[in-house]
Design a protein around this motif. Structure first.
Motif, PDB file in Angstrom:
ATOM      1  N   LEU A 172     -23.846 -28.007 -40.560  1.00  9.25           N
ATOM      2  CA  LEU A 172     -24.443 -27.798 -39.239  1.00  9.25           C
ATOM      3  C   LEU A 172     -23.579 -28.412 -38.149  1.00  9.25           C
ATOM      4  CD1 LEU A 172     -28.218 -28.406 -40.093  1.00  9.25           C
ATOM      5  CD2 LEU A 172     -27.051 -26.226 -39.727  1.00  9.25           C
TER       6      LEU A 172
ATOM      7  N   ASN B   6     -31.138 -25.065 -39.014  1.00 11.57           N
ATOM      8  CA  ASN B   6     -31.550 -26.438 -38.698  1.00 11.57           C
ATOM      9  C   ASN B   6     -32.989 -26.696 -39.127  1.00 11.57           C
ATOM     10  OD1 ASN B   6     -30.961 -29.018 -37.571  1.00 11.57           O
ATOM     11  ND2 ASN B   6     -32.120 -28.463 -35.738  1.00 11.57           N
TER      12      ASN B   6
ATOM     13  N   TYR C  98     -27.822 -21.434 -35.835  1.00 13.26           N
ATOM     14  CA  TYR C  98     -28.048 -22.881 -35.834  1.00 13.26           C
ATOM     15  C   TYR C  98     -29.544 -23.197 -35.829  1.00 13.26           C
ATOM     16  CZ  TYR C  98     -27.776 -27.805 -34.649  1.00 13.26           C
ATOM     17  OH  TYR C  98     -27.914 -29.182 -34.673  1.00 13.26           O
TER      18      TYR C  98
ATOM     19  N   LYS D 135     -22.283 -26.391 -34.978  1.00  7.80           N
ATOM     20  CA  LYS D 135     -22.519 -26.865 -33.613  1.00  7.80           C
ATOM     21  C   LYS D 135     -21.201 -27.010 -32.854  1.00  7.80           C
ATOM     22  CE  LYS D 135     -25.245 -30.383 -31.197  1.00  7.80           C
ATOM     23  NZ  LYS D 135     -26.099 -31.594 -31.381  1.00  7.80           N
TER      24      LYS D 135
END
Length: 741
Positions: A109, A51, A47, A113
Motif C-alpha cells: 500500500l 486499504n 487504494y 500511495k
C-alpha cells in the motif's frame, strides 16, 4: 545418403555489456494530462479498496496494457518504492483480445500511495511545462528538460518523470482482475503468490485445507463447498482453476476384436520405455516385455474396459512394426515399464499429477515416457494446465522427455482445442494424420497460449482409410487416434536416446527438423493441426540426409548472455559459398505457471549465418532482436517472426527455383550465437543445455560433405558420424555382462 555429423568443440561465453538507456517514447506517441489523471483515478480507487481489505495486507492490481508488452516495456516507474523493481511484483499475466497484456502486480500500500503522489507530480509537469500533452519528439529530446527544476519545483527526479510518462503510454488502465471457478465441482485452484502459505490465506476466508490437498505452494484441490466460498469471499485471489475430475478424450473409434496369431521371443537387452496410461493386461502375447505397476487405490474397482487403452498403446511401443509392417520404422522392439494411473471412466488430475511425480522420481533409469492420456475438455487460453506444468517442471529438473498425444474429438464434430496435458511446452506433443499425410478427422487444434506451436509434430494415427493394428486384452483390434500416433514417436526418441546415445535436446531437434522441409512456412491452420510437419516413417530418414546436404548437430550449455562460435566452416567454390541453410534449436527451460501467458522463464535467441566485414552475424532469418542500433521491434512481431520465448525454434532460408551462391566475406567462417534472456531475473537460463541441428543444402546438387569434414577438423572440431551401425554395436557391447574372475 549422407550421415548426420556431430561436431564437438568449444563454445565461447560472453556477458551482456549493454546497459539500459534513458526512457524513450515510441515514434508517434503522445501522453496527455487527461490520460495521467485517468490512471491516477484508477489507483486511488484501488487504494481505497485494498486499504479496507482484511484478507491481504497488500494490493493485487491488474495493469491493462495497450498491446503485448516486451519485458523492457513493462512498468518501470509505477509501483517502485525506493529502489524496488516493479517486475519483481508480477504474480500473473493474461491476454485480452487484441492481443493485449493484462499483468497482475502484488504491491504494498505504501508503494501504491507513493505511485499516486508521483503520478500527480508528473501530471502537473505535463500541464505546466508542456501544455497538457507531451509527444515523442519533445520527450526524446534531452534539451526539452534543461529548464525544468524537477527536484525543487515538483519534488521528483527527471528520471522518475520519464519512467512514468513511458509507463503511461503503454498502459490503458488499472483495475482488479477477479477470477472465478465454475461451481458444483471439485477443482484444482491456483492462487496468486502473495508470499503467505496457502493454508493461512484460505483459512481467513473460512476454507480449511490439509497438506494432502496441496499440489505446490500456490495450488490446492478444493471440494465443491470450498469452491463456492472462495468465489464469494475472495475471487480476486484466483489466478487459475481447472476441474479436477476429467473425462478421457475419445481415443479409438473402430474395435473389431480378432484372434491374433503372433509370437515374440523373450526380451534380452532392449531399451526400456516408460508408459503412463490405463491398465495393462498381462494375458497378451508380449506380456514378458512389460513390467506393469498399478498406481490406483486398491479400493477402486477395475473392469475389463480399464485394460484396453493402456494395453493397445503399449502393444505399439513393444511390437508396432510386426503389427503394422507398412510403418516399420527400423527401431526394433522395446521393453516397457507400464504404470496404470487412470481408468477408462476418467481420472483425477490431482491424483495423476502426484502419481507422475512419484513414478518418474522412482525410475531414474527411464528417460523417455509415453503419455497417451488426455482430457476431453479444452485447455485454457490464458494459462497452462496443472498437469502440463508439472510435466514441464519434471523435464527441467530431470533428464527425461515426455511424448504426449494431442487428444481427439469425435470425428467430424465441431472444431475443438487440444486437451490437457497436450499443452506441455517441454514435451513432444503429437497429433495424427491419415495415410495421405492430411490431418486426421479426429484432430484437435493446437497453438497454446495463442503462441506456442502445439502439437510439435504429427504422425500416422490411423483413420477411416487405414486404421492401425494394435493388441487389446481380447486380441487384435483396429484403432485410430493420437493415442496411437504418439507411441511411434516415443519409439524413435527412445531409439535415438537409449540406443544411439544422443542427448534429448539433440534427439528432439532431429525429430522436429526431419518433419520440416524447404518449403515456405506453414500456415497458422497447419501449425495448429500438424505442428512442424509429419515425421518420416524410417529412422534412417531422421538420421540421414540427401547427398547434396550437409547436416550436423551442435550442443552446448549456456553460461552467460552470449554463447557463440565463429568457427563453422562452409565450403567455398569459385570464391562463393553455394548453399542455402536452415537450423532447428531445442532446449528445456524452467517455466512458471503463476506467470500465466508469460510461461517460459528463459529465451535462447538464435543467430546463424555468415560473418560480415563489420564482424556482425548475417543471420539466415534476418534476426534483428539484439541489434540495438535498429528501430525497436514490437513484441508481438518478435514472437511471430522469431519465436521469441519459444523453446523450439526453426530458422530457414527459402529454397528458390534459381538460387544463387553466397558472397564470401573477409572471414569465410559462419557463426552460431545464442543470446540468453531472462524474464524473471532469477538466472534460470544459467546452465541450460541446448541442441542445434544445422543443414547446408548445396544449390548445384554436389556432395561436399568430405570438404566440410576436413575443414571442420582443421578448425578444431571433433567430427563424428552419427552412424547407426556403429552406435548399435557400442550399445550392445555396453549391455553385455562382464564376469570378473
Amino acid at each position: 545418403m549422407n550421415d548426420i555429423l556431430s561436431l564437438k568443440g568449444h563454445f565461447n561465453q560472453h556477458n551482456n555489456t549493454g546497459r539500459g538507456g534513458i526512457p524513450k517514447l515510441p515514434s508517434g506517441e503522445t501522453v496527455t494530462a487527461g490520460h495521467l489523471q485517468s490512471l491516477i483515478d484508477d489507483l486511488e480507487r484501488m487504494y481505497q479498496q485494498w486499504n479496507n481489505n482484511s484478507i491481504l495486507n497488500k494490493a493485487l492490481i491488474a495493469a491493462y496494457y495497450r498491446k503485448v508488452a516486451a519485458k523492457s516495456n513493462r512498468i518501470q516507474g509505477f509501483f517502485s518504492l525506493h529502489k524496488e523493481n516493479p517486475a519483481d511484483s508480477i504474480v500473473g499475466a493474461k491476454f485480452a483480445p487484441g492481443p493485449k497484456h493484462i499483468i497482475i502486480y502484488f504491491v504494498s500500500l505504501d508503494a501504491l500511495k507513493f505511485s499516486i503522489s508521483v503520478a500527480k507530480s508528473v501530471k502537473k509537469i505535463v500541464e505546466d511545462e508542456f501544455d497538457n500533452a507531451i509527444n515523442d519528439v519533445t520527450f526524446n529530446n534531452s534539451k526539452s528538460f534543461t529548464q525544468i527544476d524537477f527536484k525543487k519545483k515538483y519534488n521528483i527526479s527527471k528520471t522518475k518523470f520519464q519512467q512514468y510518462i513511458v509507463d503511461a503510454d503503454y498502459l490503458e488502465r488499472f483495475d482488479v482482475e477477479a477470477g472465478s471457478i465454475p461451481e458444483n465441482q471439485e477443482a484444482i485452484v491456483t492462487l496468486y503468490d502473495t508470499g503467505d502459505p496457502i493454508e493461512n490465506l484460505l483459512s481467513r476466508i473460512g476454507v480449511k485445507v490439509s497438506s494432502a490437498q496441496l499440489l505446490d505452494r500456490n495450488t490446492v484441490r478444493l471440494d465443491q463447498n470450498d469452491v463456492a466460498l472462495l468465489n464469494i469471499r475472495a475471487p480476486y485471489l484466483i489466478a487459475m482453476a481447472t476441474e479436477d475430475l476429467n473425462q478421457l478424450a475419445p481415443s479409438s473409434f473402430t474395435h473389431v476384436d480378432e484372434d491374433l496369431l503372433v509370437t515374440i521371443q523373450d526380451p534380452t537387452n532392449e531399451p526400456t520405455v516408460g508408459v503412463i496410461d490405463t491398465f495393462f493386461d498381462s494375458s497378451v502375447y508380449f506380456h514378458k516385455w512389460v513390467d506393469f505397476h498399478s498406481m490406483i487405490d486398491s479400493n477402486i474397482s477395475i473392469d475389463s474396459d480399464d485394460y484396453r487403452h493402456g494395453t493397445e498403446v503399449t502393444s505399439i511401443i513393444v511390437d508396432g512394426p510386426t503389427l503394422n509392417p507398412q510403418y516399420d520404422d527400423g527401431c526394433g522392439r522395446f521393453r516397457v515399464r507400464h504404470f496404470g494411473v487412470a481408468t477408462a471412466k476418467g481420472f483425477s488430475s490431482f491424483s495423476v499429477i502426484q502419481s507422475i511425480k512419484e513414478i518418474v522420481a522412482s525410475n531414474p533409469d527411464i528417460h523417455v515416457w509415453n503419455l497417451s492420456l488426455g482430457s476431453k475438455d479444452e485447455v485454457n487460453q490464458n494459462f497452462i494446465s496443472a498437469e502440463a506444468a508439472v510435466l514441464d517442471q519434471i523435464q527441467f529438473d530431470r533428464n527425461v522427455i515426455f511424448v504426449i498425444s494431442g487428444t481427439n474429438r469425435t470425428p467430424y464434430s465441431k472444431s475443438k482445442r487440444i486437451g490437457t496435458p497436450a499443452d506441455s511446452i517441454n514435451s513432444v506433443v503429437v497429433n495424427a494424420v491419415d495415410i495421405s499425410k492430411k490431418p486426421a478427422s479426429y484432430s484437435r487444434n493446437g497453438i497454446v497460449l495463442s503462441f506456442f506451436t502445439k502439437p510439435d509434430i504429427a504422425y500416422y494415427g490411423g483413420d477411416q482409410n487405414q486404421a492401425l493394428r494394435a493388441v487389446s486384452p481380447n486380441g487384435e483390434v483396429y484403432v485410430e487416434g493420437t493415442s496411437f500416433a504418439a507411441p511411434w514417436i516415443t519409439r524413435k526418441l527412445a531409439y535415438m536416446i537409449e540406443v544411439l546415445g544422443l542427448s534429448r535436446e539433440v534427439a528432439k531437434a532431429l525429430l522436429i527438423d526431419s518433419a520440416i522441409g524447404w518449403d515456405k512456412k506453414p500456415s497458422h491452420q497447419q501449425l495448429a493441426l500438424i505442428g512442424n510437419g509429419v515425421v518420416p516413417v524410417r529412422i534412417e530418414d531422421v538420421l540421414h540426409t540427401s547427398d547434396d546436404e550437409i547436416k550436423f548437430v551442435l550442443e552446448g550449455t549456456s553460461e552467460a548472455y552470449d554463447t557463440y562460435t565463429y568457427d563453422i566452416p562452409v565450403p567455398i567454390v569459385a570464391k562463393r559459398q553455394p548453399f542455402v541453410a536452415k537450423a532447428t534449436l531445442c532446449y528445456f527451460p524452467r517455466c512458471s505457471r503463476n506467470q500465466g501467458v508469460d510461461y517460459t522463464n528463459t529465451e535462447l535467441d538464435i543467430y546463424f549465418g555468415r560473418i560480415d566485414n563489420s564482424a556482425h552475424i548475417k543471420s539466415i532469418n534476418e534476426n534483428v532482436q539484439s541489434d540495438d542500433t535498429l528501430q525497436h521491434l514490437q513484441e508481438v512481431d518478435a514472437r511471430r517472426q522469431f519465436r521469441k520465448w519459444d523453446n523450439v525454434k526453426h530458422i530457414s532460408e527459402i529454397l528458390k527455383a534459381n538460387p544463387r551462391a553466397k558472397k564470401v566475406y573477409d572471414n569465410p567462417m559462419w557463426a552460431l550465437s545464442l543470446k540468453t534472456k531472462e524474464r524473471l531475473n532469477n538466472r534460470d537460463g544459467v546452465g541450460i543445455h541446448f541442441g542445434v541441428v544445422i543443414t547446408l543444402k548445396e544449390i548445384d546438387g554436389v556432395n561436399r560433405i568430405q570438404d566440410f569434414i576436413q575443414q571442420a577438423s582443421l578448425k578444431g572440431w571433433l567430427v563424428n558420424r552419427i552412424s547407426v551401425k556403429n552406435r548399435i554395436q557400442v550399445y550392445e557391447e555396453g549391455q553385455n555382462t562382464i564376469h570378473l574372475e
